[in-house]
Design an enzyme around this catalytic site. Sequence first.
Site, PDB file in Angstrom:
ATOM      1  N   PHE A  98       0.703  -1.261   0.006  1.00 45.20           N
ATOM      2  CA  PHE A  98      -0.074   0.201   0.038  1.00 45.20           C
ATOM      3  C   PHE A  98       0.855   1.267  -0.025  1.00 45.20           C
ATOM      4  O   PHE A  98       0.167   2.356  -0.111  1.00 45.20           O
ATOM      5  CB  PHE A  98      -1.151   0.078   1.263  1.00 45.20           C
ATOM      6  CG  PHE A  98      -1.789  -1.220   1.242  1.00 45.20           C
ATOM      7  CD1 PHE A  98      -3.082  -1.110   0.310  1.00 45.20           C
ATOM      8  CD2 PHE A  98      -1.398  -2.228   1.816  1.00 45.20           C
ATOM      9  CE1 PHE A  98      -3.993  -2.516   0.414  1.00 45.20           C
ATOM     10  CE2 PHE A  98      -2.213  -3.665   1.894  1.00 45.20           C
ATOM     11  CZ  PHE A  98      -3.511  -3.719   1.050  1.00 45.20           C
TER      12      PHE A  98
ATOM     13  N   GLY B  18       3.393  -3.771  10.911  1.00 43.66           N
ATOM     14  CA  GLY B  18       2.490  -3.930   9.703  1.00 43.66           C
ATOM     15  C   GLY B  18       3.572  -3.903   8.465  1.00 43.66           C
ATOM     16  O   GLY B  18       3.935  -2.959   7.950  1.00 43.66           O
TER      17      GLY B  18
ATOM     18  N   SER C 238       6.720  -2.244   2.339  1.00 38.71           N
ATOM     19  CA  SER C 238       7.692  -1.429   3.245  1.00 38.71           C
ATOM     20  C   SER C 238       8.842  -1.739   4.015  1.00 38.71           C
ATOM     21  O   SER C 238       9.888  -1.088   4.117  1.00 38.71           O
ATOM     22  CB  SER C 238       6.673  -0.688   4.356  1.00 38.71           C
ATOM     23  OG  SER C 238       6.096  -1.783   4.947  1.00 38.71           O
TER      24      SER C 238
ATOM     25  N   ASP D 262       4.342  -8.285  12.378  1.00 35.15           N
ATOM     26  CA  ASP D 262       3.169  -8.582  11.841  1.00 35.15           C
ATOM     27  C   ASP D 262       2.581  -9.860  12.258  1.00 35.15           C
ATOM     28  O   ASP D 262       3.295 -10.843  12.260  1.00 35.15           O
ATOM     29  CB  ASP D 262       3.003  -8.306  10.329  1.00 35.15           C
ATOM     30  CG  ASP D 262       1.884  -8.018   9.604  1.00 35.15           C
ATOM     31  OD1 ASP D 262       0.832  -8.801   9.904  1.00 35.15           O
ATOM     32  OD2 ASP D 262       1.747  -7.227   8.672  1.00 35.15           O
TER      33      ASP D 262
ATOM     34  N   SER E 176       1.114  -7.046  17.699  1.00 31.03           N
ATOM     35  CA  SER E 176       2.063  -5.966  17.789  1.00 31.03           C
ATOM     36  C   SER E 176       2.228  -5.539  19.150  1.00 31.03           C
ATOM     37  O   SER E 176       3.310  -5.229  19.834  1.00 31.03           O
ATOM     38  CB  SER E 176       1.858  -4.752  16.700  1.00 31.03           C
ATOM     39  OG  SER E 176       0.580  -4.415  16.872  1.00 31.03           O
TER      40      SER E 176
ATOM     41  N   ASP F   4       2.242   1.162  10.811  1.00 25.89           N
ATOM     42  CA  ASP F   4       1.405   0.790   9.843  1.00 25.89           C
ATOM     43  C   ASP F   4       0.679  -0.473  10.049  1.00 25.89           C
ATOM     44  O   ASP F   4       0.415  -0.969   9.073  1.00 25.89           O
ATOM     45  CB  ASP F   4       2.332   0.799   8.495  1.00 25.89           C
ATOM     46  CG  ASP F   4       1.323   1.064   7.321  1.00 25.89           C
ATOM     47  OD1 ASP F   4       0.320   1.434   7.451  1.00 25.89           O
ATOM     48  OD2 ASP F   4       1.848   0.585   6.023  1.00 25.89           O
TER      49      ASP F   4
ATOM     50  N   HIS G 247      -5.640  -0.702  11.831  1.00 30.00           N
ATOM     51  CA  HIS G 247      -6.195   0.638  11.563  1.00 30.00           C
ATOM     52  C   HIS G 247      -7.412   0.799  12.558  1.00 30.00           C
ATOM     53  O   HIS G 247      -8.094   1.934  12.366  1.00 30.00           O
ATOM     54  CB  HIS G 247      -6.306   1.155  10.047  1.00 30.00           C
ATOM     55  CG  HIS G 247      -5.200   1.634   9.523  1.00 30.00           C
ATOM     56  ND1 HIS G 247      -3.909   1.609  10.199  1.00 30.00           N
ATOM     57  CD2 HIS G 247      -4.707   1.843   8.319  1.00 30.00           C
ATOM     58  CE1 HIS G 247      -2.904   1.695   9.497  1.00 30.00           C
ATOM     59  NE2 HIS G 247      -3.426   2.093   8.169  1.00 30.00           N
TER      60      HIS G 247
ATOM     61  N   HIS H  15       1.704   5.828   8.774  1.00 23.33           N
ATOM     62  CA  HIS H  15       1.346   5.820   7.734  1.00 23.33           C
ATOM     63  C   HIS H  15      -0.296   6.088   7.822  1.00 23.33           C
ATOM     64  O   HIS H  15      -0.972   5.437   8.716  1.00 23.33           O
ATOM     65  CB  HIS H  15       1.799   4.659   6.976  1.00 23.33           C
ATOM     66  CG  HIS H  15       1.459   4.665   5.280  1.00 23.33           C
ATOM     67  ND1 HIS H  15       0.550   3.596   4.855  1.00 23.33           N
ATOM     68  CD2 HIS H  15       1.537   5.585   4.381  1.00 23.33           C
ATOM     69  CE1 HIS H  15       0.644   3.971   3.559  1.00 23.33           C
ATOM     70  NE2 HIS H  15       1.190   5.051   3.334  1.00 23.33           N
ATOM     71  N   ASP H  16      -0.827   6.661   6.709  1.00 26.80           N
ATOM     72  CA  ASP H  16      -2.487   6.664   6.535  1.00 26.80           C
ATOM     73  C   ASP H  16      -2.964   7.620   7.461  1.00 26.80           C
ATOM     74  O   ASP H  16      -4.152   7.420   8.247  1.00 26.80           O
ATOM     75  CB  ASP H  16      -2.934   5.112   6.796  1.00 26.80           C
ATOM     76  CG  ASP H  16      -2.790   4.014   5.694  1.00 26.80           C
ATOM     77  OD1 ASP H  16      -2.611   4.503   4.375  1.00 26.80           O
ATOM     78  OD2 ASP H  16      -2.206   2.973   6.184  1.00 26.80           O
TER      79      ASP H  16
HETATM   80  N1  SAH Z   1       3.452  -1.565   5.515  1.00 27.55           N
HETATM   81  C1  SAH Z   1       2.655  -2.325   4.510  1.00 27.55           C
HETATM   82  C2  SAH Z   1       0.943  -2.407   4.821  1.00 27.55           C
HETATM   83  C3  SAH Z   1       0.808  -3.198   6.063  1.00 27.55           C
HETATM   84  S1  SAH Z   1      -0.908  -3.410   6.088  1.00 27.55           S
HETATM   85  C4  SAH Z   1       2.916  -1.911   3.124  1.00 27.55           C
HETATM   86  O1  SAH Z   1       4.075  -1.342   2.848  1.00 27.55           O
HETATM   87  O2  SAH Z   1       2.300  -2.098   2.297  1.00 27.55           O
HETATM   88  C5  SAH Z   1      -1.194  -3.653   7.849  1.00 27.55           C
HETATM   89  C6  SAH Z   1      -0.649  -4.899   8.221  1.00 27.55           C
HETATM   90  O3  SAH Z   1      -0.792  -4.793   9.760  1.00 27.55           O
HETATM   91  C7  SAH Z   1      -1.412  -6.026   7.914  1.00 27.55           C
HETATM   92  O4  SAH Z   1      -0.401  -7.055   7.265  1.00 27.55           O
HETATM   93  C8  SAH Z   1      -1.813  -6.678   9.195  1.00 27.55           C
HETATM   94  O5  SAH Z   1      -1.776  -8.314   9.256  1.00 27.55           O
HETATM   95  C9  SAH Z   1      -1.155  -6.276  10.189  1.00 27.55           C
HETATM   96  N2  SAH Z   1      -1.867  -6.307  11.652  1.00 27.55           N
HETATM   97  C10 SAH Z   1      -2.990  -5.848  11.848  1.00 27.55           C
HETATM   98  N3  SAH Z   1      -3.131  -5.751  13.071  1.00 27.55           N
HETATM   99  C11 SAH Z   1      -2.444  -6.295  13.700  1.00 27.55           C
HETATM  100  C12 SAH Z   1      -1.781  -6.581  14.935  1.00 27.55           C
HETATM  101  N4  SAH Z   1      -2.685  -6.200  16.174  1.00 27.55           N
HETATM  102  N5  SAH Z   1      -0.588  -7.008  15.273  1.00 27.55           N
HETATM  103  C13 SAH Z   1       0.222  -7.427  14.138  1.00 27.55           C
HETATM  104  N6  SAH Z   1      -0.203  -6.983  13.039  1.00 27.55           N
HETATM  105  C14 SAH Z   1      -1.138  -6.440  12.697  1.00 27.55           C
HETATM  106 MG    MG Z   2      -0.502   1.864   5.319  1.00 27.06          MG
END
Ligand code: SAH
Ligand code: MG
Length: 200
Positions: free
Chosen positions: A9, A35, A41, A60, A113, A130, A133, A158-159
């Site tokens: 993303f 993330g 990323s 993640d 996380s 990241d 959300h 991010h976001d």
């Molecule tokens: N940084 C990435 C996008 C991350 S998307 C890029 O560059 O494209 C968000 C990620 O956060 C997902 O893979 C999801 O599995 C992870 N995620 C969401 N909640 C989480 C949590 N509580 N603990 C660990 N990972 C989590």
């Molecule tokens: Mg993002």
Amino acid sequence: MDPQSVRGFLSAEEGETLARLARVYASRGALVEIGAYCGRSTLYLGQAARDLGALVFSVDHHRGSEEHQPGQEWHDPELWDDVAGAVDTLTPFRRAIRAAELEDVVVAMVGRSAAIGKAWGRPVGLLFLDGGHALKTALEDWRAWAGHIAPGGLLAIHDVFPNPSQGGRPPFEVHQLALASGLFSPCGALGALHWLERVG
Ligand code: SAH
Ligand code: MG
């Protein structure tokens, strides 16, 4: 290897900015990403870290966020693991890290996380936030990780969408919390990537 060839993303401009920040802030502590998804990323961070002889700790659970689940906006059927009956981004993540020759640079930490943040024990030079959300997840990440950022270290989120019509609020709200805490001062923004430096 171009990180944009990996599912994800982050835009190229955001990724290059993140890599530039990693080169500056690696001297202040560990490089941590929350993330990873399929590793886009992670590749930007990893390529910067490799040049410095640093590591990237990539957190993640690899089961996807709410929006990646079946029936949701960002679900990708190719990331479905039939045996687990769940999203699996760990396999494509590992393939991407291997293809980019970053297996000695990137340390995957697979789990929730906030739980990893509570167990973490060294100063962080750059925290790239990241992950999930949902407001609850975003707040848990903030609570578990913000205190690890070294004085002079960086929080990159991010976001962050100041205008709610452009996207969801929790990353923006964490950004506001960071400012209100008095512990962080805003340093810059590009696209949906905003970064703040830990004061003191
Ligand atoms: N940084 C990435 C996008 C991350 S998307 C890029 O560059 O494209 C968000 C990620 O956060 C997902 O893979 C999801 O599995 C992870 N995620 C969401 N909640 C989480 C949590 N509580 N603990 C660990 N990972 C989590
Ligand atoms: Mg993002």
